[in-house]
Design an enzyme around this catalytic site. Structure first.
Site, short mmCIF file in Angstrom:
data_model
loop_
_atom_site.label_atom_id
_atom_site.label_comp_id
_atom_site.label_asym_id
_atom_site.label_seq_id
_atom_site.Cartn_x
_atom_site.Cartn_y
_atom_site.Cartn_z
N SER A 144 0.85 -1.19 0.00
CA SER A 144 0.00 0.00 0.00
C SER A 144 0.89 1.24 0.00
CB SER A 144 -0.88 0.01 1.26
OG SER A 144 -1.45 1.28 1.48
N TYR A 158 -2.18 -0.92 10.19
CA TYR A 158 -2.29 -1.28 8.77
C TYR A 158 -1.04 -0.84 8.00
CZ TYR A 158 -4.05 -1.48 3.98
OH TYR A 158 -4.20 -1.74 2.64
#
Length: 254
Positions: A144, A158
């Site tokens: 990401s 995350y």
């Protein structure tokens, strides 16, 4: 092995979001698909739909919770036996639960850490056992843009897991370079692509729809890069800035 001959592709977390979208894109290209996820009813629907659209594609589905590490190895090997060879494995399964540390949500934060990093490690191990035996293959990890810096609130753990996955992927590549292995390794860093993991997030800049995002993801994967920002604009520029600006400025980019 040239990327255009990667015929059989395994995708984890293929029942929804980016996994499902990538499966659709690869099926349209005539690839064979080994699809796994926890929700098999969604996989059944996807298989039926894709087989009707692309009757020449061979599609196999299996139930897999990536946090059951033993099952990861077992399912990957089953797919390999079924198809005879796995040409590409996309480590895509993940989750985005979480909250600021110290606010009583350790249960959610640790679940995200286990799913996005430890389970990804299991998937990489299982894929590489097969690739080393075949002496070919393409390992793809879906990280990401948040991997580039520490992030606040629900994104804290995350982002940390995605940073860990980025480093893990590079470490695998370093290991394979040393042994002059033909196995290819890519880490993809998506920007904001609409999917189930972020469907409740409103007013996010540069968000693109799932279909466009997955088309661009597959286009990037097919080039077998070391790393790639998807979509390249504006995330290559934002990524460059994120790594260099003071943290309080980085927080304003998102």
């Amino acid at each position: 092995m040239p990327h255009n001959t990667r015929k059989t592709i395994l995708i984890t977390g293929a029942s929804s979001g980016l996994g499902e979208g990538m499966a659709r894109e690869f099926a349209a290209k005539g690839r064979n698909l080994a699809l796994c996820a926890r929700r098999t009813e969604r996989l059944e629907q996807l298989k039926t739909e894709l087989e009707q659209l692309y009757p020449k594609c061979r599609i196999s589905i299996k139930a897999l919770d990536v946090n059951d590490h033993e099952a990861v190895f077992h399912v990957f090997q089953e797919f390999r036996r079924e198809f005879g060879c796995l040409d590409r494995v996309i480590v895509n399964a993940g989750m985005g639960k979480g909250a600021s540390l110290g606010t009583g949500y350790f249960h959610a934060n640790v679940q995200t850490a286990q799913t996005n990093f430890v389970a990804a490690l299991a998937q990489c191990e299982a894929a590489l056992e097969i690739f080393r035996d075949q002496n070919q293959g393409h390992l793809v990890t879906i990280s990401s843009i948040s991997a580039l810096r520490g992030m606040p609130r629900a994104m804290t753990v995350y982002a940390a897991t995605k940073a860990g996955l980025l480093a893990l992927t590079e470490g695998i590549r370093a290991d394979l370079i040393r042994s002059e292995s033909p196995i290819k390794v890519s880490c993809i860093l998506p920007g904001y692509i609409r999917s189930e993991i972020n469907e409740k997030v409103k007013k996010t800049p540069f968000m693109i729809d799932t279909q466009t995002g997955c088309r661009l993801l597959v286009k990037a994967i097919e080039k077998e890069p070391v790393t790639a920002y998807v979509p390249r604009w504006p995330w290559a520029v934002i990524g460059f800035l994120m790594k260099r600006l003071p943290l309080k400025w980085v927080m304003k980019l998102g």
